[in-house]
Design a protein around this motif. Structure first.
Motif, short mmCIF file in Angstrom:
data_model
loop_
_atom_site.label_atom_id
_atom_site.label_comp_id
_atom_site.label_asym_id
_atom_site.label_seq_id
_atom_site.Cartn_x
_atom_site.Cartn_y
_atom_site.Cartn_z
N LEU A 78 0.49 -1.44 -0.07
CA LEU A 78 -0.05 -0.01 -0.45
C LEU A 78 0.82 1.25 0.03
CD1 LEU A 78 -2.48 1.36 0.47
CD2 LEU A 78 -2.50 1.04 2.74
N GLY A 79 1.54 1.95 -1.20
CA GLY A 79 2.11 2.73 -1.27
C GLY A 79 1.67 3.26 -2.30
N ILE A 80 2.06 4.70 -2.78
CA ILE A 80 2.11 5.04 -4.46
C ILE A 80 2.82 4.12 -4.99
CG2 ILE A 80 2.46 6.90 -5.62
CD1 ILE A 80 0.89 7.74 -2.92
N GLY A 81 1.58 3.67 -6.22
CA GLY A 81 2.56 3.09 -7.34
C GLY A 81 1.49 1.90 -7.76
N SER A 82 0.69 1.71 -6.24
CA SER A 82 0.59 0.54 -5.94
C SER A 82 -0.95 0.56 -6.21
CB SER A 82 0.41 -0.16 -4.70
OG SER A 82 -1.24 1.44 -3.87
N VAL A 83 -1.52 -0.82 -6.91
CA VAL A 83 -2.25 -1.38 -8.14
C VAL A 83 -3.31 -1.95 -7.49
CG1 VAL A 83 -4.27 -2.10 -10.06
CG2 VAL A 83 -0.83 -0.50 -10.17
#
Length: 186
Positions: free
Chosen positions: A69-74
């Protein structure tokens, strides 16, 4: 850009500050505001969970994360029946726990929301002498062939209104259990 409603001065400032979208001629955009009678920490605890949108989004039946769960996660979202879609693939673009901002972009799925991106911000306010929250959600999306700008905006705004109403309902239930204290206005 307000879904047909006028903004208060504070709402307009937040929209100008946090809800900037690059808009093309073949796209529509709007921003919707919801005032929730629950403290900001409770509302943000639901909004920030990119991995669990079904906690408050009534049309989401399941969410599977790909990666952390971080920036760029899908995430792969399964949509409940009744909508013209069954899946949506979405990428987390922005998660700011200090400013309470979440941005996401739809990158795939079996629906017509092409080049959809949204920003949701959560702001503390006082409602009837108690801690409350102002939530603003804005979006930009392509207008599909065969649809008008107004039709597209109306459809997306209806979905967002439903999500925001559900967010308010869940947050208020959480606040009642938490028994939050009134805010002293002085």
């Amino acid at each position: 850009m307000n879904g047909g409603d006028g903004y208060s001065t504070m709402e307009a400032q937040y929209v100008r500050r946090h809800h900037r979208h690059e808009i093309r001629d073949d796209q529509c955009t709007s921003a919707l505001v919801k005032h929730i009678k629950a403290p900001v920490h409770l509302v943000w605890s639901l909004v920030r969970r990119f991995d669990q949108p079904q906690k408050y989004k009534p049309f989401v039946s399941r969410c599977i994360m790909k990666g952390d769960l971080g920036i760029g996660s899908v995430r792969e979202v399964n949509v409940k029946s009744g909508l013209p879609a069954t899946t949506s693939t979405e990428r987390l673009e922005l998660l700011d726990d200090e400013e309470h901002i979440l941005g996401m972009k739809i990158v795939g799925g079996d629906h017509r929301l092409r080049n959809y991106s949204s920003i949701i911000t959560v702001h503390p306010e006082v409602i009837e002498g108690r801690p409350g929250t102002m939530v603003i959600e804005s979006f930009v999306v392509d207008v599909p062939e065969g649809n008008t700008n107004d039709e597209t905006c109306y459809f997306v705004e209806a979905l967002i209104r439903c999500n925001l109403k559900s967010l308010a309902d869940v947050s208020v239930r959480m606040a009642v259990l938490d028994q939050t204290e009134p805010v002293n206005p002085y």
